[in-house]
Design a protein around this motif. Structure first.
Motif, short mmCIF file in Angstrom:
data_model
loop_
_atom_site.label_atom_id
_atom_site.label_comp_id
_atom_site.label_asym_id
_atom_site.label_seq_id
_atom_site.Cartn_x
_atom_site.Cartn_y
_atom_site.Cartn_z
N TYR A 134 -6.02 1.37 -10.90
CA TYR A 134 -6.96 0.18 -10.52
C TYR A 134 -6.66 -0.29 -9.11
O TYR A 134 -7.41 -0.43 -8.19
N LEU A 138 -8.92 -0.52 -5.85
CA LEU A 138 -9.31 -1.98 -5.40
C LEU A 138 -8.95 -1.98 -4.05
O LEU A 138 -9.74 -2.44 -2.94
N ASN A 168 -8.20 -7.53 7.65
CA ASN A 168 -7.65 -7.09 6.26
C ASN A 168 -6.56 -6.08 6.28
O ASN A 168 -5.49 -6.42 5.46
N TYR A 171 -3.19 -7.96 6.92
CA TYR A 171 -2.67 -8.91 6.11
C TYR A 171 -1.95 -8.16 5.05
O TYR A 171 -1.00 -8.34 4.59
N LEU A 172 -2.71 -6.91 4.81
CA LEU A 172 -2.01 -6.27 3.80
C LEU A 172 -0.77 -5.47 3.97
O LEU A 172 0.04 -5.35 3.23
N ASP B 207 1.68 -3.54 -9.60
CA ASP B 207 0.23 -3.59 -9.50
C ASP B 207 -0.69 -4.83 -9.52
O ASP B 207 -1.53 -4.96 -8.88
N VAL B 209 0.83 -7.45 -8.36
CA VAL B 209 0.90 -8.04 -7.06
C VAL B 209 -0.15 -7.29 -5.94
O VAL B 209 -0.56 -8.15 -5.22
N SER B 210 -0.35 -6.12 -6.22
CA SER B 210 -1.13 -5.25 -5.41
C SER B 210 -2.43 -5.75 -5.31
O SER B 210 -3.13 -5.92 -4.39
N VAL B 211 -3.10 -6.15 -6.58
CA VAL B 211 -4.39 -6.71 -6.75
C VAL B 211 -4.56 -7.91 -6.06
O VAL B 211 -5.43 -8.23 -5.34
N ILE B 212 -3.31 -8.96 -6.25
CA ILE B 212 -3.31 -10.09 -5.56
C ILE B 212 -3.50 -10.25 -4.03
O ILE B 212 -4.20 -10.72 -3.33
N ARG B 213 -2.51 -9.26 -3.82
CA ARG B 213 -2.43 -9.13 -2.08
C ARG B 213 -3.64 -8.32 -1.58
O ARG B 213 -4.11 -9.00 -0.32
N THR B 214 -4.46 -7.74 -2.23
CA THR B 214 -5.35 -7.14 -1.67
C THR B 214 -6.68 -8.22 -1.62
O THR B 214 -7.49 -8.40 -0.77
N SER B 215 -6.78 -8.77 -2.58
CA SER B 215 -7.77 -10.12 -2.60
C SER B 215 -7.45 -11.35 -1.66
O SER B 215 -8.41 -11.48 -1.20
N GLN B 216 -6.17 -11.46 -1.60
CA GLN B 216 -5.91 -12.53 -0.51
C GLN B 216 -6.11 -12.27 0.91
O GLN B 216 -6.25 -12.83 1.62
N ALA B 217 -5.81 -10.74 1.13
CA ALA B 217 -5.92 -10.18 2.44
C ALA B 217 -7.40 -10.35 3.04
O ALA B 217 -7.68 -10.63 4.19
N TYR B 246 -13.65 -10.81 -5.53
CA TYR B 246 -12.45 -9.92 -5.94
C TYR B 246 -12.11 -10.15 -7.61
O TYR B 246 -11.64 -9.40 -8.22
N ALA B 250 -11.75 -7.73 -10.27
CA ALA B 250 -10.39 -7.40 -11.18
C ALA B 250 -10.57 -7.59 -12.59
O ALA B 250 -10.06 -6.90 -13.47
#
Lengths: 350, 463
Positions: A134, A138, A168, A171-172, B207, B209-217, B246, B250
Motif C-alpha cells: 500500500y 500511495l 512533491n 519533499y519526498l 511503511d 513513515v512512508s505513508v506519512i511522508r507521502t501525505s506530508q510531501a 490522503y 490511508a
C-alpha cells in the motif's frame, strides 16, 4: 576370534540372501528421498509474488516494488494459479493479484477491492507485506491524487500540476518531511540466545533418524525370527555364552549392509557430519543397538507379544529421540527418557 | 460336538469307507477297531482334515467346518491381541502425543511472535499516550508487535536485557507537531539483532513513515504551489482538503485488499486434519500386530483346511473380517475417547454421532484388505511386517501424514494422490466431520473388494 569373524561373515551372507533385507534397503532409500523432498514453510519467508491483470502502469508499480528497499522480495509471476500454488506450498509468504482496471479505479477514487491478497493461515507477515504494498501504491499514485488537488484547488491548471509534482518529488527525497532516527543497542542476551538456537538446529535429524529407525527395526525383527523358530534356531543349540555372542553378532550382521547404505544416504544428504564421524557414530549405534535388542528381546518368550512391542518401540524412538519433531520442547521429562533408546545416542554423536 | 455324516471314501475303485455316520461330544473317548486295511487310518485322516472324503460332511459343534474355523480363529486372534493390550495402549498414547506434537509444531510455525516494543512518552502528555493506544490497536500493528508505554531508562534497560526489540521515543511536542503539520524526527532505538521478527517490525515502521511522508510531501507541495498559483479556496481549507484526501485514502487501505486465505490441509483445519491422520496412522501400524494370522504354521493349517472343504476365499474372508472388526473397534474407541475429551473441555471440536460408526465400516474393511494383500505377498509374517512398515511409512509421508501434502514436491503429490491412504484420510475426514458421499463409499468399498481378491490370490499362491 576367527570363529566369530566367520560367523559374522556367514550371517551377513545369509542376510544378503534375505528378501526382507532388499525390501528394507529400498524402503530406506525411498523414505530418505521423501524426507529430503519436504519443504516446510518458514515464518521468516519474505518472498512475495505479484500477478498483474492490469496494464503498464501497474507493471511500473510492480517494478518499483521489486526494486524497493524492503525486507520482502517482490517478484512478478505469470499466472494466478502458479501464485496460489507457491503460496500454498509455503514457497512464498503471500501474493497479490492486481485486478484489471486498477489504475482507472484509483483515478476515480474508488479503492475498494482492487487487489486480492492471497495468503495461508501461516502467512504471519502478510499484513505487513500489504502495508508495504500500500505504501508504494500511495507513493506511486500520489501523482493521481495531486491531479485531483489541482482540479479542486487550482482549477485544473496544468502548470500548477507540474509544479506540484516537482515539489512533491523534492519533499519526498528531502529531510524536510517526517523521518525516523535509528539508534542501536547491544543486546546482552544475544550470545546466549545464539548458542541455544544452534542446539535447536541439531534437535531433529529426519534422514539420519529414519536410517537409524530402519536399522533398529531390522535388528528387532531378527530377534522376532529367533523367537518364532524357538528350539529349532541355531542359537538355541549353542552353549549359553556362545549363544549370547552368536545373537549379538547376528543382530550386528543383519544391520551391517543396511548401515553401509544408510551412511551413503546420510553423506548425500545435508545432515552429514563427515565420513569419519558418520562411520564412528554408526559403529557405536550398531553396537549399542545390538546389545539393546539382546537384552530387550531376552525379556520375551512369545513371538506375538514381542511383535506387538516392536511398533510401539519404533514409534517411541521416532517421537522421543527425536526424528522429526522434538517432544522434549513440550515435555521436559522426554529429554531424560529418550536416553534409554540407542537412537538418541546416535543422533547426538554427530 | 463333532458330527460325521454319510462319509464315503474310495481308493480308485476300492471302497474303503461306506456311509460312515456318527457323532462325538467333547471329552468322549471312541475306539476305532477293525482289521488291517479296513479304513481306520483313512477315517482318522479325514477327521483330522488331512484327507478329503469323496462324499459326506464333517461338522463341528453341529455347524459346518467354516463356521467352526471362523469362531476358533476369531477367539485365537482376540486372545493374541489381548496379550498385547499394554503395548497397544502405549502405542495409542504415543500416537496421540505424536499427532498433537506435529499439529502444535506446525501451528506454532504459522504463528508470528509479536515483537515487544516500548513507547517512550512523558507522563504528562495525554495526547501522545492516546495516539499510541490508537496505533497499538490497529490490526497490522497488533499482529506484529505489542506496545508498552514506559520511560526512557526502562526502555534502554529492556533493550539491553533483550526484553524489548525496539523503543520509539516520542517527544513532548510530538502531538502538537502532528496537529500543526510540523513533524519532527522521531528516535527509534533497536536492540542489535538479526531476528526476523524485528526486521518485520522495522518494515512496518518504514511503511507507516512512508505513508506519512507521502501525505506530508503532497501537503507541503500544495502549500508551496499556492504561493505561485491562485487557489480557489482559503489556505486553511486547502490544507484540510489535501490532508483529508490522503488520510481518507490511508484509512481506506484495507478496503483495497480482498484477502483470500488458502488452507494447506484442504477443507479442514490443522487439528481436524491431524486427528484423522493420527487415527489412520494408528490403524495402519496396528497391521503389524496381525502378523500372527499369517505365520508359517497358520499356512500349514490352511493347507489342511482346504481338505475339509474350507476354500481359500473363506480363509481370506475370515482374516479380513477379523482384522476389519478389530480395526473398527479400535477406531470406535479412539473416536469415542476424542468425543469424550471434547465434551469434557466443553468444545464442539468432536461431537459423537452413531452414524459415524457405520461410516467406519467400509474403510476399516478396506484397510484390512490392504493388510491382507501385504501379508499375502509376503512369504512370512516377519517379511510381511517389514513390508507393511515400509509401505505404511512411505504412504504416511507421501499422502501428507507428517506434513500436509502441499509441502511435498509436485511429483510426490501426484503419486500421493493415488495412495489408498489419501482416499482413507479423505473418507475419514468426511465421516468424522461431515458425511461421506455415496461415491466415496462406493470407491472405498470397491477398493476394499479389490484388495480382498488380490490378497486371496496371493495367499492361495503362497500357501
Amino acid at each position: 576370534m576367527e570363529k566369530y569373524l566367520t560367523w559374522y561373515i556367514l550371517l551377513i551372507k545369509a542376510q544378503l540372501k534375505n528378501i526382507i533385507f532388499w525390501i528394507s534397503l529400498m524402503g530406506m532409500l525411498g523414505v530418505a528421498l521423501l524426507i529430503e523432498a519436504i519443504t516446510l514453510p518458514q515464518n521468516d519467508n519474505t518472498r512475495v509474488l505479484i500477478y498483474n491483470e492490469d496494464g503498464q502502469w501497474a507493471d511500473q508499480l510492480v517494478e518499483t516494488l521489486e526494486n524497493s528497499d524492503s525486507i520482502f522480495q517482490f517478484e512478478k509471476i505469470e499466472s494466478e494459479d502458479a501464485l496460489k500454488e507457491e503460496v500454498l506450498a509455503g514457497k512464498a509468504e503471500c501474493g497479490f493479484i492486481i485486478h484489471a482496471g486498477f489504475r482507472q479505479k484509483l483515478m476515480e477514487g474508488d479503492c475498494r477491492q482492487l487487489v486480492t491478497s492471497v495468503c495461508t493461515a501461516g502467512s504471519a507477515s502478510e499484513a505487513v507485506a500489504r502495508e508495504t504494498f500500500y505504501a508504494v501504491v500511495l507513493e506511486t499514485s500520489s501523482d493521481l491524487l495531486l491531479q485531483k488537488v489541482t482540479d479542486e484547488v487550482f482549477e485544473g491548471n496544468e502548470d500548477a500540476l507540474k509544479v506540484l509534482i516537482e515539489k512533491n518529488q523534492h519533499y519526498l527525497t528531502s529531510d524536510e518531511v517526517f523521518r525516523l532516527n535509528y539508534q542501536y543497542f547491544n543486546k546482552e542476551a544475544e550470545k546466549h540466545l545464539e548458542s541455544s538456537s544452534s542446539v535447536d538446529d541439531r534437535r531433529s535429524q529426519p534422514i539420519r533418524g529414519m536410517v537409524g529407525v530402519m536399522l533398529f527395526l531390522t535388528m528387532l525383527l531378527a530377534r522376532g525370527q529367533d523367537l518364532r523358530l524357538g528350539a529349532s534356531s541355531i542359537a538355541s543349540n549353542l552353549p549359553r555364552y556362545e549363544k549370547i555372542k552368536f545373537l549379538f553378532l547376528k543382530y550386528l550382521a543383519v544391520a551391517t549392509p543396511g548401515a553401509c547404505l544408510g551412511i551413503g544416504i546420510i553423506l548425500c544428504s545435508g545432515e552429514s557430519g563427515g565420513v569419519g564421524k558418520e562411520l564412528g557414530a554408526m559403529l557405536v549405534f550398531l553396537l549399542v543397538s545390538a546389545f539393546w535388542v539382546l537384552i530387550f528381546g531376552g525379556m520375551f518368550r512369545r513371538e506375538n507379544v514381542y511383535s506387538g512391542w516392536i511398533m510401539t518401540l519404533i514409534l517411541g524412538n521416532i517421537l522421543l529421540c527425536p526424528v522429526f519433531f522434538s517432544l522434549g520442547d513440550y515435555i521436559k521429562a522426554v529429554n531424560i527418557l529418550k536416553w534409554i533408546f540407542p537412537l538418541s545416542i546416535y543422533l547426538r554423536l554427530i | 460336538m463333532m458330527d460325521v455324516a454319510h462319509i464315503k471314501k474310495y481308493y480308485g475303485k476300492k471302497r474303503v469307507l461306506e456311509d460312515v455316520t456318527f457323532q462325538a461330544v467333547s471329552g468322549e473317548r471312541i475306539a476305532v477297531v477293525g482289521k488291517n486295511g479296513c479304513g481306520k487310518s483313512t477315517l482318522l485322516q479325514i477327521l483330522s482334515g488331512m484327507m478329503k472324503p469323496d462324499k459326506g460332511t464333517l461338522s463341528f459343534y453341529g455347524k459346518n467346518p467354516f463356521s467352526t474355523y471362523f469362531i476358533l480363529e476369531y477367539k485365537r486372534s482376540i486372545r493374541a491381541l489381548l496379550s498385547l493390550w499394554w503395548s497397544l495402549l502405549l502405542f495409542l498414547g504415543i500416537t496421540i502425543g505424536g499427532t498433537l506434537l506435529i499439529s502444535v509444531y506446525l501451528f506454532q510455525a504459522q504463528v508470528f511472535q509479536p515483537v515487544p516494543i516500548g513507547v517512550v512518552v512523558s507522563e504528562e502528555v495525554d495526547g501522545v499516550r492516546a495516539l499510541t493506544r490508537v496505533v497499538a490497536a490497529m490490526d497490522s500493528v497488533k499482529k506484529i508487535c505489542t506496545m508498552e508505554v514506559m520511560n526512557e531508562a526502562d526502555a534502554i534497560e529492556g533493550l539491553q536485557s533483550g526484553e524489548l526489540e525496539a523503543a520509539i521515543v516520542l517527544e513532548d511536542e510530538f502531538y502538537e507537531g502532528v496537529y500543526d503539520g510540523k513533524f519532527m524526527p522521531v528516535d527509534v532505538m533497536f536492540a542489535e539483532s538479526s531476528d526476523s521478527n524485528q526486521k518485520v517490525f522495522r518494515e512496518l515502521l518504514k511503511d507507516g513513515v512512508s505513508v506519512i511522508r507521502t501525505s506530508q510531501a503532497a501537503l507541503f507541495a500544495t502549500v508551496d504551489a499556492s504561493s505561485e498559483f491562485q487557489a480557489t479556496m482559503s489556505f486553511y481549507d486547502m490544507e484540510n482538503y489535501v490532508a483529508f484526501l490522503y488520510i481518507k485514502n490511508a484509512f481506506a487501505r484495507n478496503e483495497m485488499f480482498q484477502v483470500s486465505t488458502l488452507r494447506s490441509t484442504g477443507e479442514v483445519d490443522l487439528f481436524q486434519y491431524y486427528l484423522v491422520i493420527g487415527i489412520t496412522f494408528f490403524l495402519l501400524m496396528c497391521g503389524l500386530n496381525f502378523g500372527f494370522l499369517y505365520r508359517q504354521e497358520s499356512r500349514a493349517v490352511e493347507r489342511k483346511l482346504r481338505i475339509i472343504g474350507i476354500r481359500e476365499w473363506q480363509v481370506s474372508a475370515t482374516k479380513i473380517l477379523i482384522m476389519g472388526s478389530v480395526l473398527w473397534g479400535s477406531a470406535t474407541l479412539i473416536y469415542s475417547m476424542g468425543c469424550g475429551v471434547s465434551h469434557l473441555f466443553a468444545s464442539n471440536f468432536l461431537m459423537f454421532d452413531v452414524v459415524t460408526l457405520f461410516y467406519f465400516v467400509p474403510v476399516m474393511f478396506c484397510i484390512a484388505g490392504y493388510f491382507h494383500v501385504i501379508y499375502g505377498v509376503s512369504k512370512s509374517s516377519v517379511q510381511g511386517g517389514m513390508l507393511l512398515f515400509i509401505t505404511n511409512t512411505i504412504m504416511v509421508i507421501g499422502a501428507g501424514g507428517i506434513v500436509p501434502a502441499v509441502y511435498l514436491p509436485e511429483m510426490v503429490r501426484k503419486v500421493g494422490n493415488y495412495f489408498p491412504l489419501t482416499l482413507w484420510n479423505g473418507y475419514l475426514v468426511d465421516a468424522i466431520f461431515a458425511q461421506p458421499s455415496m461415491l466415496m463409499m462406493v470407491l472405498v468399498s470397491m477398493l476394499g473388494f479389490i484388495f480382498a481378491v488380490m490378497g486371496a490370490i496371493m495367499l492361495w499362491k503362497n500357501t
